[in-house]
Design an enzyme around this catalytic site. Structure first.
Site, PDB file in Angstrom:
ATOM      1  N   SER A 136      -9.742  16.276 -69.664  1.00  0.00           N
ATOM      2  CA  SER A 136      -8.681  17.051 -70.322  1.00  0.00           C
ATOM      3  C   SER A 136      -7.335  16.324 -70.295  1.00  0.00           C
ATOM      4  O   SER A 136      -6.952  15.709 -71.301  1.00  0.00           O
ATOM      5  CB  SER A 136      -8.603  18.437 -69.703  1.00  0.00           C
ATOM      6  OG  SER A 136      -7.934  19.289 -70.576  1.00  0.00           O
ATOM      7  N   ARG A 137      -6.631  16.383 -69.184  1.00  0.00           N
ATOM      8  CA  ARG A 137      -5.381  15.637 -69.047  1.00  0.00           C
ATOM      9  C   ARG A 137      -5.226  15.227 -67.579  1.00  0.00           C
ATOM     10  O   ARG A 137      -5.527  16.012 -66.673  1.00  0.00           O
ATOM     11  CB  ARG A 137      -4.165  16.488 -69.455  1.00  0.00           C
ATOM     12  CG  ARG A 137      -3.950  16.615 -70.960  1.00  0.00           C
ATOM     13  CD  ARG A 137      -3.596  15.280 -71.638  1.00  0.00           C
ATOM     14  NE  ARG A 137      -3.431  15.423 -73.071  1.00  0.00           N
ATOM     15  CZ  ARG A 137      -4.399  15.253 -73.979  1.00  0.00           C
ATOM     16  NH1 ARG A 137      -5.624  14.926 -73.598  1.00  0.00           N
ATOM     17  NH2 ARG A 137      -4.145  15.389 -75.274  1.00  0.00           N
ATOM     18  N   GLU A 147      -1.579   7.282 -67.089  1.00  0.00           N
ATOM     19  CA  GLU A 147      -2.331   6.483 -68.069  1.00  0.00           C
ATOM     20  C   GLU A 147      -1.449   5.825 -69.127  1.00  0.00           C
ATOM     21  O   GLU A 147      -1.844   4.824 -69.727  1.00  0.00           O
ATOM     22  CB  GLU A 147      -3.417   7.338 -68.741  1.00  0.00           C
ATOM     23  CG  GLU A 147      -2.887   8.403 -69.691  1.00  0.00           C
ATOM     24  CD  GLU A 147      -4.015   9.133 -70.411  1.00  0.00           C
ATOM     25  OE1 GLU A 147      -4.912   9.669 -69.733  1.00  0.00           O
ATOM     26  OE2 GLU A 147      -3.997   9.169 -71.664  1.00  0.00           O
ATOM     27  N   HIS A 155      -9.577   7.284 -71.763  1.00  0.00           N
ATOM     28  CA  HIS A 155      -9.261   8.313 -72.761  1.00  0.00           C
ATOM     29  C   HIS A 155     -10.082   8.090 -74.038  1.00  0.00           C
ATOM     30  O   HIS A 155      -9.530   7.989 -75.138  1.00  0.00           O
ATOM     31  CB  HIS A 155      -7.760   8.326 -73.080  1.00  0.00           C
ATOM     32  CG  HIS A 155      -7.279   9.683 -73.504  1.00  0.00           C
ATOM     33  ND1 HIS A 155      -6.129  10.248 -73.039  1.00  0.00           N
ATOM     34  CD2 HIS A 155      -7.801  10.596 -74.365  1.00  0.00           C
ATOM     35  CE1 HIS A 155      -5.948  11.443 -73.583  1.00  0.00           C
ATOM     36  NE2 HIS A 155      -6.964  11.671 -74.404  1.00  0.00           N
ATOM     37  N   GLN A 156     -11.385   8.036 -73.865  1.00  0.00           N
ATOM     38  CA  GLN A 156     -12.256   7.762 -75.002  1.00  0.00           C
ATOM     39  C   GLN A 156     -13.157   8.944 -75.378  1.00  0.00           C
ATOM     40  O   GLN A 156     -13.983   8.837 -76.279  1.00  0.00           O
ATOM     41  CB  GLN A 156     -13.123   6.522 -74.741  1.00  0.00           C
ATOM     42  CG  GLN A 156     -14.294   6.742 -73.780  1.00  0.00           C
ATOM     43  CD  GLN A 156     -15.211   5.534 -73.685  1.00  0.00           C
ATOM     44  OE1 GLN A 156     -14.961   4.637 -72.903  1.00  0.00           O
ATOM     45  NE2 GLN A 156     -16.283   5.497 -74.460  1.00  0.00           N
ATOM     46  N   ALA A 157     -12.970  10.092 -74.682  1.00  0.00           N
ATOM     47  CA  ALA A 157     -13.902  11.206 -74.908  1.00  0.00           C
ATOM     48  C   ALA A 157     -13.908  11.653 -76.373  1.00  0.00           C
ATOM     49  O   ALA A 157     -14.934  12.070 -76.905  1.00  0.00           O
ATOM     50  CB  ALA A 157     -13.550  12.375 -73.991  1.00  0.00           C
ATOM     51  N   PHE A 158     -12.756  11.555 -77.033  1.00  0.00           N
ATOM     52  CA  PHE A 158     -12.664  12.028 -78.428  1.00  0.00           C
ATOM     53  C   PHE A 158     -13.259  11.028 -79.407  1.00  0.00           C
ATOM     54  O   PHE A 158     -13.410  11.330 -80.587  1.00  0.00           O
ATOM     55  CB  PHE A 158     -11.182  12.224 -78.810  1.00  0.00           C
ATOM     56  CG  PHE A 158     -10.449  10.912 -78.995  1.00  0.00           C
ATOM     57  CD1 PHE A 158     -10.004  10.184 -77.908  1.00  0.00           C
ATOM     58  CD2 PHE A 158     -10.248  10.383 -80.264  1.00  0.00           C
ATOM     59  CE1 PHE A 158      -9.357   8.969 -78.066  1.00  0.00           C
ATOM     60  CE2 PHE A 158      -9.598   9.164 -80.446  1.00  0.00           C
ATOM     61  CZ  PHE A 158      -9.161   8.448 -79.332  1.00  0.00           C
TER      62      PHE A 158
HETATM   63  P1  NAD Z   1      -8.538  25.072 -76.537  1.00  0.00           P
HETATM   64  O1  NAD Z   1      -7.132  25.458 -76.797  1.00  0.00           O
HETATM   65  O2  NAD Z   1      -9.600  25.509 -77.479  1.00  0.00           O
HETATM   66  O3  NAD Z   1      -8.968  25.564 -75.076  1.00  0.00           O
HETATM   67  C1  NAD Z   1      -8.146  25.501 -73.945  1.00  0.00           C
HETATM   68  C2  NAD Z   1      -8.457  26.697 -73.083  1.00  0.00           C
HETATM   69  O4  NAD Z   1      -7.711  26.566 -71.853  1.00  0.00           O
HETATM   70  C3  NAD Z   1      -8.044  28.038 -73.744  1.00  0.00           C
HETATM   71  O5  NAD Z   1      -9.130  28.955 -73.699  1.00  0.00           O
HETATM   72  C4  NAD Z   1      -6.877  28.487 -72.885  1.00  0.00           C
HETATM   73  O6  NAD Z   1      -6.780  29.906 -72.788  1.00  0.00           O
HETATM   74  C5  NAD Z   1      -7.241  27.865 -71.542  1.00  0.00           C
HETATM   75  N1  NAD Z   1      -6.103  27.834 -70.611  1.00  0.00           N
HETATM   76  C6  NAD Z   1      -4.783  27.705 -70.890  1.00  0.00           C
HETATM   77  N2  NAD Z   1      -4.065  27.786 -69.747  1.00  0.00           N
HETATM   78  C7  NAD Z   1      -4.966  27.966 -68.748  1.00  0.00           C
HETATM   79  C8  NAD Z   1      -4.842  28.139 -67.342  1.00  0.00           C
HETATM   80  N3  NAD Z   1      -3.648  28.166 -66.745  1.00  0.00           N
HETATM   81  N4  NAD Z   1      -5.982  28.294 -66.615  1.00  0.00           N
HETATM   82  C9  NAD Z   1      -7.186  28.298 -67.228  1.00  0.00           C
HETATM   83  N5  NAD Z   1      -7.370  28.168 -68.547  1.00  0.00           N
HETATM   84  C10 NAD Z   1      -6.258  28.001 -69.291  1.00  0.00           C
HETATM   85  O7  NAD Z   1      -8.519  23.482 -76.384  1.00  0.00           O
HETATM   86  P2  NAD Z   1      -9.761  22.496 -76.455  1.00  0.00           P
HETATM   87  O8  NAD Z   1      -9.920  21.989 -77.847  1.00  0.00           O
HETATM   88  O9  NAD Z   1     -10.932  23.102 -75.756  1.00  0.00           O
HETATM   89  O10 NAD Z   1      -9.168  21.261 -75.597  1.00  0.00           O
HETATM   90  C11 NAD Z   1      -8.950  21.398 -74.211  1.00  0.00           C
HETATM   91  C12 NAD Z   1      -8.144  20.215 -73.701  1.00  0.00           C
HETATM   92  O11 NAD Z   1      -8.925  19.030 -73.814  1.00  0.00           O
HETATM   93  C13 NAD Z   1      -6.884  19.897 -74.536  1.00  0.00           C
HETATM   94  O12 NAD Z   1      -5.779  20.673 -74.109  1.00  0.00           O
HETATM   95  C14 NAD Z   1      -6.674  18.435 -74.269  1.00  0.00           C
HETATM   96  O13 NAD Z   1      -5.779  18.289 -73.185  1.00  0.00           O
HETATM   97  C15 NAD Z   1      -8.059  17.929 -73.850  1.00  0.00           C
HETATM   98  N6  NAD Z   1      -8.606  16.934 -74.807  1.00  0.00           N
HETATM   99  C16 NAD Z   1      -8.957  15.719 -74.345  1.00  0.00           C
HETATM  100  C17 NAD Z   1      -9.510  14.773 -75.186  1.00  0.00           C
HETATM  101  C18 NAD Z   1      -9.969  13.410 -74.702  1.00  0.00           C
HETATM  102  O14 NAD Z   1     -10.220  12.518 -75.540  1.00  0.00           O
HETATM  103  N7  NAD Z   1     -10.104  13.178 -73.428  1.00  0.00           N
HETATM  104  C19 NAD Z   1      -9.654  15.075 -76.544  1.00  0.00           C
HETATM  105  C20 NAD Z   1      -9.295  16.359 -76.984  1.00  0.00           C
HETATM  106  C21 NAD Z   1      -8.774  17.281 -76.115  1.00  0.00           C
END
Ligand code: NAD
Length: 332
Positions: free
Chosen positions: A233-234, A263, A295-298
């Site tokens: 995620s981050r 990163e 950071h390649q998951a996407f």
């Molecule tokens: P999304 O908005 O569909 O889902 C995020 C979920 O987290 C939501 O259900 C939200 O309610 C929940 N949330 C928010 N605050 C929270 C908290 N305090 N505790 C628990 N849950 C909480 O987003 P998504 O498309 O599922 O993406 C999730 C994350 O993945 C993104 O925010 C991004 O940081 C990360 N991401 C990473 C990559 C990668 O290449 N590594 C690519 C895309 C997204």
């Protein structure tokens, strides 16, 4: 529209240029990161296009605003790198890519989990060196194990469905309860209950002030000894120093990260001929039970194609004063 594009790699530029034939934007690429020191490069560009490690903070946004920028389009789902309050204060719209391919990230997270558990990264290196020993490579069946998810949004739910297919018990925590998560076979639980029960934990919530270092010394101590932790995620969700301590004393059985707190200074670059001065990442990669990816998951054909198409479309919508479909949560 004239667009200043920051941090776009060769593969992205090719896709952007190809897709832009249909839109006709004037794209100008800048090799540098967008940050306060480089923001003036975008002077005269009504739209600026950024990626996850661009530092789109209040100072940068102030400079963009004085140069005439009215739109920031990020080629990502996450938007923690953009100061939304500052953008609103300067009257700059922000759009992101709300949904490009949840499968890309969820499938990668599953790949990391399998690799970590069955030690495939170590086996790969061993056999290349003529070592076919199994010593030290034993994992466990995922079937029947308990997985804990922090965040049950789009990616979390796809991950949940895949883990149900493996025969796992899937527990989730979220601020918002999504019926689709329950329909996919997941069950909502409190955070503490998840930490107590999960054999592996996967992070899928955004980075916000509330989730910053959600994995820390206290929460790691609540987890089952030997738990596996996956973060796609981050980076800021994990207190990395606390994770290193937990790896050293064995409480954390393995860690797989596609994202890392610092990163911005490392990822998306070839530093193989450089001296890396970040001792934390160097310590992390020295553990046999840690996997770091950049950071390649996407990074699938489908996801990158959708990112490019959505970004160009959002810029065209802005230019034509059409409703901006990709600003939803950003406007809340
Ligand atoms: P999304 O908005 O569909 O889902 C995020 C979920 O987290 C939501 O259900 C939200 O309610 C929940 N949330 C928010 N605050 C929270 C908290 N305090 N505790 C628990 N849950 C909480 O987003 P998504 O498309 O599922 O993406 C999730 C994350 O993945 C993104 O925010 C991004 O940081 C990360 N991401 C990473 C990559 C990668 O290449 N590594 C690519 C895309 C997204």
């Amino acid at each position: 529209m004239r667009v200043a594009v920051f941090s776009a790699k060769k593969y992205e530029r090719e896709l952007l240029n190809a897709a832009n034939v249909a839109w006709g934007h004037a794209l100008t690429y800048f090799d540098s990161l967008l940050e306060p020191e480089t923001a003036s490069l975008a002077s005269g560009f009504p739209a600026v296009c950024v990626f996850v490690n661009d530092r789109t903070d209040a100072q940068t946004i102030g400079t963009l605003a004085s140069g005439g920028t009215r739109l920031i389009a990020t080629r990502s789902t996450g938007f923690n790198h953009i100061d939304l309050k500052a953008a609103a204060a300067y009257g700059i719209e922000v759009v992101r890519v709300v949904d490009y391919s949840s499968y890309s990230v969820a499938e990668f997270a599953v790949g990391l989990l399998l690799t970590l558990n069955r030690k495939i990264h170590r086996a790969y290196n061993r056999t290349r060196d003529g070592n076919f020993e199994l010593d030290g490579l034993m994992g466990f069946d995922l079937h029947g194990r308990c997985v804990g998810l922090l965040g049950t949004g789009k990616i979390g739910r796809v991950f949940a469905g895949i883990m149900r297919g493996f025969g796992c018990d899937v527990l989730g925590y979220d601020k918002v309860l999504h019926p689709e998560f329950v329909a996919a076979g997941g069950r909502y639980e409190s955070l503490d209950r998840i930490y107590q029960r999960a054999d592996f934990v996967s992070l899928h919530c955004p980075l916000t002030p509330e989730t910053h270092h959600i994995i820390n010394t206290r929460t790691l101590a609540l987890m089952k000894p030997g738990v596996l932790l996956v973060n796609t995620s981050r980076g800021g969700l994990i207190d990395t120093e606390a994770a290193i301590d937990a790896l050293k004393d064995g409480r954390l059985g393995g860690l797989a990260i596609d994202v890392y707190e610092q990163e911005a200074d490392l990822f998306f670059q070839d530093l193989s001929s450089e001296i890396i001065t970040d001792d934390v990442i160097q310590r992390l990669v020295s553990f046999p039970n840690v996997i770091v990816t950049g950071h390649q998951a996407f990074f699938t054909r489908e996801a990158v194609g959708t990112i490019v198409a959505t970004t160009l479309e959002s810029i065209a919508d802005f230019e034509a004063h059409r409703p901006l479909r990709n600003r939803d949560v950003l406007s809340q």
